[in-house]
Design a protein around this motif. Sequence first.
Motif, PDB file in Angstrom:
ATOM      1  N   ASN A  19      74.316  50.749  63.972  1.00  0.00           N
ATOM      2  CA  ASN A  19      73.168  51.199  64.754  1.00  0.00           C
ATOM      3  C   ASN A  19      72.137  51.846  63.829  1.00  0.00           C
ATOM      4  O   ASN A  19      72.332  51.909  62.613  1.00  0.00           O
ATOM      5  N   ALA A  20      71.050  52.355  64.418  1.00  0.00           N
ATOM      6  CA  ALA A  20      69.954  52.904  63.618  1.00  0.00           C
ATOM      7  C   ALA A  20      70.350  54.136  62.824  1.00  0.00           C
ATOM      8  O   ALA A  20      69.726  54.468  61.832  1.00  0.00           O
ATOM      9  N   GLN A  21      71.411  54.815  63.241  1.00  0.00           N
ATOM     10  CA  GLN A  21      71.879  55.997  62.520  1.00  0.00           C
ATOM     11  C   GLN A  21      72.885  55.658  61.434  1.00  0.00           C
ATOM     12  O   GLN A  21      73.328  56.531  60.694  1.00  0.00           O
ATOM     13  N   GLY A  22      73.279  54.383  61.343  1.00  0.00           N
ATOM     14  CA  GLY A  22      74.192  53.945  60.303  1.00  0.00           C
ATOM     15  C   GLY A  22      75.648  53.868  60.733  1.00  0.00           C
ATOM     16  O   GLY A  22      76.504  53.468  59.953  1.00  0.00           O
ATOM     17  N   ALA A  23      75.941  54.236  61.976  1.00  0.00           N
ATOM     18  CA  ALA A  23      77.326  54.183  62.461  1.00  0.00           C
ATOM     19  C   ALA A  23      77.694  52.739  62.812  1.00  0.00           C
ATOM     20  O   ALA A  23      76.881  51.997  63.355  1.00  0.00           O
TER      21      ALA A  23
END
Length: 147
Positions: A19-23
């Motif tokens: 996702n956009a947060q890197g998760a």
Amino acid sequence: MTTQARRQRSSATEHRFHNAQGAEVKTRDEAFAARQEVSAEALSTSAKLELHNGAVTFAMEVKYNPNSYPYVVLGGQITSGICGAPWNITGGFIGDTIRLDAKRAGQGSCADTITIVGEYQNPPAYRGTYGFNGSTSSFKHTTVYHC
């Protein structure tokens, strides 16, 4: 390579999504889904600008929304170089053209508002005019990004 070997190899190299947060997430839809909680950092950033008018230099820190274009100005300050500094930047935009509106927050018998307008030029800067108390064309300026 046989067909069976190709199938086994391709199934071993499955896609991984983030996702956009890197998760890491399980599906592509999860990767691109809009998150409900959005951090303040994602909605604003700042840039240092300097307005030059031969005789004066205004130092500015402008907060804007990096997720819009033209960038919507959310606030900031003109910190020096202008009578009655600091001035609170109250709105405007930055794109192919620039507009900054500000109100005097400091002391003195100076104008109450300033409006800065200009057009983008290379190297990265805006050339235009500014004025006080509703005028936008009293003085010429070049406003540059400060790295």
